[in-house]
Scaffold this active site. Sequence first.
Site, PDB file in Angstrom:
ATOM      1  N   ALA A  82      47.250  29.963  51.205  1.00 19.01           N
ATOM      2  CA  ALA A  82      48.235  29.823  50.130  1.00 19.01           C
ATOM      3  C   ALA A  82      47.572  29.390  48.825  1.00 19.01           C
ATOM      4  O   ALA A  82      47.009  28.299  48.741  1.00 19.01           O
ATOM      5  CB  ALA A  82      49.293  28.800  50.533  1.00 19.01           C
ATOM      6  N   SER A 125      36.020  32.617  47.460  1.00 16.54           N
ATOM      7  CA  SER A 125      35.856  33.908  46.790  1.00 16.54           C
ATOM      8  C   SER A 125      34.430  34.077  46.299  1.00 16.54           C
ATOM      9  O   SER A 125      33.757  33.095  45.945  1.00 16.54           O
ATOM     10  CB  SER A 125      36.811  33.941  45.593  1.00 16.54           C
ATOM     11  OG  SER A 125      36.472  34.984  44.722  1.00 16.54           O
ATOM     12  N   TYR A 150      41.036  30.112  37.658  1.00 18.73           N
ATOM     13  CA  TYR A 150      41.180  30.522  39.064  1.00 18.73           C
ATOM     14  C   TYR A 150      39.864  30.312  39.814  1.00 18.73           C
ATOM     15  O   TYR A 150      39.816  29.686  40.869  1.00 18.73           O
ATOM     16  CB  TYR A 150      41.612  31.999  39.158  1.00 18.73           C
ATOM     17  CG  TYR A 150      41.321  32.604  40.495  1.00 18.73           C
ATOM     18  CD1 TYR A 150      42.112  32.304  41.593  1.00 18.73           C
ATOM     19  CD2 TYR A 150      40.208  33.432  40.684  1.00 18.73           C
ATOM     20  CE1 TYR A 150      41.816  32.819  42.845  1.00 18.73           C
ATOM     21  CE2 TYR A 150      39.907  33.950  41.926  1.00 18.73           C
ATOM     22  CZ  TYR A 150      40.715  33.640  43.005  1.00 18.73           C
ATOM     23  OH  TYR A 150      40.399  34.142  44.246  1.00 18.73           O
ATOM     24  N   LYS A 154      38.548  27.588  43.006  1.00 20.50           N
ATOM     25  CA  LYS A 154      37.843  27.889  44.259  1.00 20.50           C
ATOM     26  C   LYS A 154      36.583  27.024  44.379  1.00 20.50           C
ATOM     27  O   LYS A 154      36.266  26.506  45.449  1.00 20.50           O
ATOM     28  CB  LYS A 154      37.500  29.382  44.341  1.00 20.50           C
ATOM     29  CG  LYS A 154      38.713  30.280  44.500  1.00 20.50           C
ATOM     30  CD  LYS A 154      39.454  30.027  45.813  1.00 20.50           C
ATOM     31  CE  LYS A 154      40.761  30.773  45.928  1.00 20.50           C
ATOM     32  NZ  LYS A 154      41.604  30.356  47.057  1.00 20.50           N
ATOM     33  N   PHE A 218      37.715  50.351  33.332  1.00 19.33           N
ATOM     34  CA  PHE A 218      37.242  49.374  32.344  1.00 19.33           C
ATOM     35  C   PHE A 218      35.728  49.420  32.178  1.00 19.33           C
ATOM     36  O   PHE A 218      35.009  48.702  32.860  1.00 19.33           O
ATOM     37  CB  PHE A 218      37.679  47.961  32.747  1.00 19.33           C
ATOM     38  CG  PHE A 218      39.180  47.774  32.792  1.00 19.33           C
ATOM     39  CD1 PHE A 218      39.986  48.235  31.758  1.00 19.33           C
ATOM     40  CD2 PHE A 218      39.779  47.115  33.860  1.00 19.33           C
ATOM     41  CE1 PHE A 218      41.366  48.042  31.789  1.00 19.33           C
ATOM     42  CE2 PHE A 218      41.157  46.921  33.900  1.00 19.33           C
ATOM     43  CZ  PHE A 218      41.952  47.388  32.866  1.00 19.33           C
TER      44      PHE A 218
HETATM   45  N1  UFG Z   1      39.144  47.958  37.299  1.00 13.60           N
HETATM   46  C1  UFG Z   1      39.400  49.055  36.498  1.00 13.60           C
HETATM   47  N2  UFG Z   1      40.699  49.335  36.189  1.00 13.60           N
HETATM   48  C2  UFG Z   1      41.751  48.577  36.640  1.00 13.60           C
HETATM   49  C3  UFG Z   1      41.462  47.453  37.465  1.00 13.60           C
HETATM   50  C4  UFG Z   1      40.148  47.178  37.764  1.00 13.60           C
HETATM   51  O1  UFG Z   1      38.494  49.770  36.070  1.00 13.60           O
HETATM   52  O2  UFG Z   1      42.899  48.884  36.311  1.00 13.60           O
HETATM   53  C5  UFG Z   1      37.745  47.660  37.647  1.00 13.60           C
HETATM   54  C6  UFG Z   1      37.319  46.275  37.210  1.00 13.60           C
HETATM   55  O3  UFG Z   1      36.869  46.297  35.885  1.00 13.60           O
HETATM   56  C7  UFG Z   1      36.238  45.956  38.233  1.00 13.60           C
HETATM   57  C8  UFG Z   1      36.710  46.686  39.495  1.00 13.60           C
HETATM   58  O4  UFG Z   1      37.640  47.673  39.044  1.00 13.60           O
HETATM   59  O5  UFG Z   1      35.036  46.506  37.830  1.00 13.60           O
HETATM   60  C9  UFG Z   1      37.396  45.783  40.481  1.00 13.60           C
HETATM   61  O6  UFG Z   1      38.402  45.066  39.815  1.00 13.60           O
HETATM   62  P1  UFG Z   1      39.506  44.193  40.582  1.00 13.60           P
HETATM   63  O7  UFG Z   1      40.415  43.631  39.547  1.00 13.60           O
HETATM   64  O8  UFG Z   1      40.111  45.001  41.662  1.00 13.60           O
HETATM   65  O9  UFG Z   1      38.664  43.078  41.281  1.00 13.60           O
HETATM   66  P2  UFG Z   1      37.697  41.973  40.624  1.00 13.60           P
HETATM   67  O10 UFG Z   1      36.342  42.234  41.184  1.00 13.60           O
HETATM   68  O11 UFG Z   1      37.816  41.895  39.168  1.00 13.60           O
HETATM   69  O12 UFG Z   1      38.384  40.657  41.169  1.00 13.60           O
HETATM   70  C10 UFG Z   1      38.363  40.347  42.524  1.00 13.60           C
HETATM   71  C11 UFG Z   1      39.614  39.532  42.903  1.00 13.60           C
HETATM   72  C12 UFG Z   1      39.623  38.212  42.206  1.00 13.60           C
HETATM   73  C13 UFG Z   1      38.325  37.506  42.411  1.00 13.60           C
HETATM   74  C14 UFG Z   1      37.172  38.384  42.031  1.00 13.60           C
HETATM   75  C15 UFG Z   1      35.863  37.759  42.345  1.00 13.60           C
HETATM   76  O13 UFG Z   1      40.784  40.244  42.556  1.00 13.60           O
HETATM   77  O14 UFG Z   1      40.671  37.440  42.744  1.00 13.60           O
HETATM   78  O15 UFG Z   1      37.233  39.597  42.762  1.00 13.60           O
HETATM   79  O16 UFG Z   1      34.835  38.478  41.772  1.00 13.60           O
HETATM   80  F1  UFG Z   1      38.254  36.388  41.669  1.00 13.60           F
END
Ligand code: UFG
Length: 339
Positions: A82, A125, A150, A154, A218
């Site tokens: 949670a 994480s 966030y 952690k 992105f």
């Molecule tokens: N991305 C896109 N377009 C989007 C969403 C994401 O290109 O619409 C890219 C991001 O830039 C990144 C990759 O896809 O390169 C993964 O993005 P996510 O948002 O799916 O995951 P993150 O790696 O940013 O984040 C995840 C978890 C978080 C955690 C983090 C730790 O969601 O909770 O990993 O690195 F903190």
Amino acid sequence: MKILVTGGTGYIGSHTVVELQKKGFEVIIVDNLSNSYANVVDQIEQISGIRPAFEELDLTNTEKTNDFFNHHFDLKGIIHFAAFKAVGESVNDPLMYYRNNIGSLVNILENMKIHKIENLVFSSSCTVYGQPEILPVKEDSPILKALSPYGNTKQISEEVITETSQVSHIKAILLRYFNPIGAHESALIGELPLGIPNNLVPFITQTAIGLREQLSVFGSDYNTPDGTAIRDYIHVVDLAQAHVVAIERMIGNKGKKDVEIFNLGTGNGFSVLEVINSFEKVSHVKLNYKIVDRRAGDIEIVYADTTYANDELGWKAKKTLDEMMLSSWNWEKALAEKK
Ligand code: UFG
């Protein structure tokens, strides 16, 4: 063998409840339903044939949490999922994150002390590593300054657990997740993002099903083979199974230290474009996407060294990227059929 699963109606929690039940554990779920739905309990029952006990509880409410533990103290262990988990939201409202993620943990640990509950598995994480200098990243890599409140919750939680363990009977396994995706093969449980998804895979499947117009990729100027950022995506059922192994390790007193840390990933890095290609291949849907600027705060590349988890836990993630993407797609289609 009773296990408390906090956040048990959430994404990773619900999959873990199913895997615990498969192994014969009796499960009690507590969840405040802030980012999940009570009917997940029905779905779990449909998959496993066993209805887990469920109580709606906000773990930041000290009085109600104490009351819960006064009635449920015969626990073999607690798996604590949670928490709030949206990076962007945490930047806009840090206090909400500290109150929720740290407050609930403190209440749990206090009750573990009072009721002599020994074993805690904690959702951490890979965000605690920031952008590691050496890849793949190992458990003893330096913890860099968190990039978001966030991430900081952690890091702080890991410290709170470690320090408490040093002065109590409490033992813990801290599981550092990489990027969990996918859904249960039954398509009865999966990720249910509220509103516009932040994460890549729910955004892909929602775009493909027609809920979103276009996926934004992105950044394409990262120092990676195709220019898009690289992550270690892991299937949520593989991840869930690691929690069962972790709790069994603690109950069986097989841990090497009072607090152990494991990376949970596959060890493989995939770029955003590779994820999109995999999706298009398994779904036969052409995805509408466009390359845009980098997202603030994103790291370039991270993937796990899973040697320690594989050797010590005897656990290894099995699912391929294509399998992950297909299960995410089947889940999205099942959701659409229900509407
Ligand atoms: N991305 C896109 N377009 C989007 C969403 C994401 O290109 O619409 C890219 C991001 O830039 C990144 C990759 O896809 O390169 C993964 O993005 P996510 O948002 O799916 O995951 P993150 O790696 O940013 O984040 C995840 C978890 C978080 C955690 C983090 C730790 O969601 O909770 O990993 O690195 F903190």
